[in-house]
Design a protein around this motif. Structure first.
Motif, PDB file in Angstrom:
ATOM      1  N   LEU A 224     -21.756  43.646  70.380  1.00 54.89           N
ATOM      2  CA  LEU A 224     -21.320  44.978  71.093  1.00 54.89           C
ATOM      3  C   LEU A 224     -22.190  46.085  70.385  1.00 54.89           C
ATOM      4  N   TYR A 225     -22.083  45.967  68.998  1.00 55.03           N
ATOM      5  CA  TYR A 225     -22.662  47.537  68.237  1.00 55.03           C
ATOM      6  C   TYR A 225     -23.835  47.358  67.542  1.00 55.03           C
ATOM      7  N   GLY A 226     -24.418  46.114  67.298  1.00 52.47           N
ATOM      8  CA  GLY A 226     -25.497  45.944  66.827  1.00 52.47           C
ATOM      9  C   GLY A 226     -25.496  45.491  65.247  1.00 52.47           C
TER      10      GLY A 226
ATOM     11  N   TYR B 121     -12.333  39.977  69.623  1.00 43.85           N
ATOM     12  CA  TYR B 121     -13.283  41.355  69.651  1.00 43.85           C
ATOM     13  C   TYR B 121     -13.733  41.313  68.255  1.00 43.85           C
ATOM     14  N   GLU B 122     -13.402  40.780  67.095  1.00 37.39           N
ATOM     15  CA  GLU B 122     -13.903  40.612  65.778  1.00 37.39           C
ATOM     16  C   GLU B 122     -15.309  39.821  66.090  1.00 37.39           C
ATOM     17  N   ALA B 123     -15.050  38.790  66.573  1.00 35.32           N
ATOM     18  CA  ALA B 123     -16.166  37.698  66.802  1.00 35.32           C
ATOM     19  C   ALA B 123     -17.404  38.250  67.568  1.00 35.32           C
TER      20      ALA B 123
ATOM     21  N   THR C 200     -20.581  49.943  87.410  1.00 34.32           N
ATOM     22  CA  THR C 200     -20.840  49.685  86.073  1.00 34.32           C
ATOM     23  C   THR C 200     -19.724  49.553  85.148  1.00 34.32           C
ATOM     24  N   ARG C 201     -19.283  48.215  85.095  1.00 36.43           N
ATOM     25  CA  ARG C 201     -17.956  48.216  84.490  1.00 36.43           C
ATOM     26  C   ARG C 201     -17.971  46.935  83.752  1.00 36.43           C
ATOM     27  N   ALA C 202     -17.366  46.807  82.573  1.00 38.79           N
ATOM     28  CA  ALA C 202     -17.279  45.784  81.577  1.00 38.79           C
ATOM     29  C   ALA C 202     -15.716  45.440  81.222  1.00 38.79           C
ATOM     30  N   VAL C 203     -15.545  44.276  80.726  1.00 40.59           N
ATOM     31  CA  VAL C 203     -14.335  43.963  80.181  1.00 40.59           C
ATOM     32  C   VAL C 203     -14.639  43.409  78.795  1.00 40.59           C
ATOM     33  N   ARG C 204     -14.271  44.127  77.465  1.00 41.82           N
ATOM     34  CA  ARG C 204     -14.253  43.957  76.233  1.00 41.82           C
ATOM     35  C   ARG C 204     -13.504  42.708  75.967  1.00 41.82           C
ATOM     36  N   PRO C 205     -13.868  41.751  74.758  1.00 37.80           N
ATOM     37  CA  PRO C 205     -13.430  40.788  74.527  1.00 37.80           C
ATOM     38  C   PRO C 205     -11.929  40.810  74.100  1.00 37.80           C
ATOM     39  N   ASN C 206     -11.423  42.011  73.771  1.00 31.52           N
ATOM     40  CA  ASN C 206     -10.065  42.264  73.422  1.00 31.52           C
ATOM     41  C   ASN C 206      -9.315  42.786  74.482  1.00 31.52           C
ATOM     42  N   GLY C 207      -9.826  43.063  75.766  1.00 31.36           N
ATOM     43  CA  GLY C 207      -8.965  43.291  77.016  1.00 31.36           C
ATOM     44  C   GLY C 207      -9.458  44.937  77.363  1.00 31.36           C
ATOM     45  N   ALA C 208     -10.114  45.604  76.455  1.00 33.81           N
ATOM     46  CA  ALA C 208     -10.363  47.106  76.908  1.00 33.81           C
ATOM     47  C   ALA C 208     -11.210  47.041  78.022  1.00 33.81           C
ATOM     48  N   VAL C 209     -11.274  48.005  78.824  1.00 31.49           N
ATOM     49  CA  VAL C 209     -12.038  48.121  80.233  1.00 31.49           C
ATOM     50  C   VAL C 209     -13.120  49.348  79.908  1.00 31.49           C
TER      51      VAL C 209
ATOM     52  N   ALA D 123     -19.851  45.885  60.541  1.00 33.77           N
ATOM     53  CA  ALA D 123     -19.293  45.384  59.041  1.00 33.77           C
ATOM     54  C   ALA D 123     -18.917  46.654  58.385  1.00 33.77           C
ATOM     55  N   SER D 124     -17.607  46.725  58.197  1.00 32.17           N
ATOM     56  CA  SER D 124     -17.143  47.909  57.142  1.00 32.17           C
ATOM     57  C   SER D 124     -16.398  47.206  56.080  1.00 32.17           C
TER      58      SER D 124
END
Length: 179
Positions: free
Chosen positions: A103-105, A96-98, A36-45, A110-111
């Motif tokens: 990713l978070y709902g 990642y921003e896109a 159960t593994r995913a690579v995020r758009p910013n490169g984080a795993v 939005a901050s």
């Protein structure tokens, strides 16, 4: 090798699970790598080490999951995730921003802050650094976390910043949060 930015990530994390054998004695019931593994758009795993569908947990193996990483824990349970974060200068923050909304709902990406990676989740996260160092960044402050340090994030806006030249790894125990 992670294809993003030449950042190397160790092979999937090893997960050893104990349980009760046929004779009633404790034993190892599973020993292998997480799938159960995913690579995020910013490169984080992100690797989900354990997902418990409901609490309190039982001795049964109802927590073992070999599926896709989910952003939130079960409504009545918890999950344990291992995050490996590349150095900031190796991250693709635009990608990642896109992807933050997915990713978070809705609304959690939005901050009012211009800090890269700022987001929140509908979770209470108990995070401990297990390798390297990383900054936990909030809208009005930040803390450098080193191996063994922990931070509690109760659904607040936050970002992670790895200002070193080496990957940082954190483990996060995640519980659902009601706003």
């Amino acid at each position: 090798m992670n294809p993003l930015n030449g950042f190397e990530v160790k092979a999937p994390a090893r997960r050893v699970i104990s349980g009760v054998g046929p004779n009633g004695a404790s034993t190892i019931v599973a020993d292998g790598v997480t799938v159960t593994r995913a690579v995020r758009p910013n490169g984080a795993v992100v690797e989900e080490i354990w997902r418990q569908e409901s609490l309190p947990a039982t001795v049964s193996m109802d927590g073992v999951r070999d599926e896709v990483v989910k952003g939130s824990p079960p409504a009545s349970g918890a999950s344990v995730k291992l995050y490996t974060v590349p150095p900031d200068h190796m991250m693709d923050m635009a990608a990642y921003e896109a992807a933050k909304e997915s990713l978070y709902g809705a609304g959690n990406g939005a901050s009012q802050s211009a800090i890269p990676g700022m987001h929140r989740t509908d979770t209470l996260d108990v995070v401990t650094v297990v390798r390297g160092e990383i900054f936990a960044v909030f809208e009005t402050g930040e803390a450098l976390l080193e191996v063994g340090d922990s931070v509690i994030v109760p659904g607040t806006f936050h970002a992670w910043s790895n200002r070193s030249d080496a990957p940082a790894t954190i483990i996060s125990t995640v519980f659902p949060l009601t706003r």
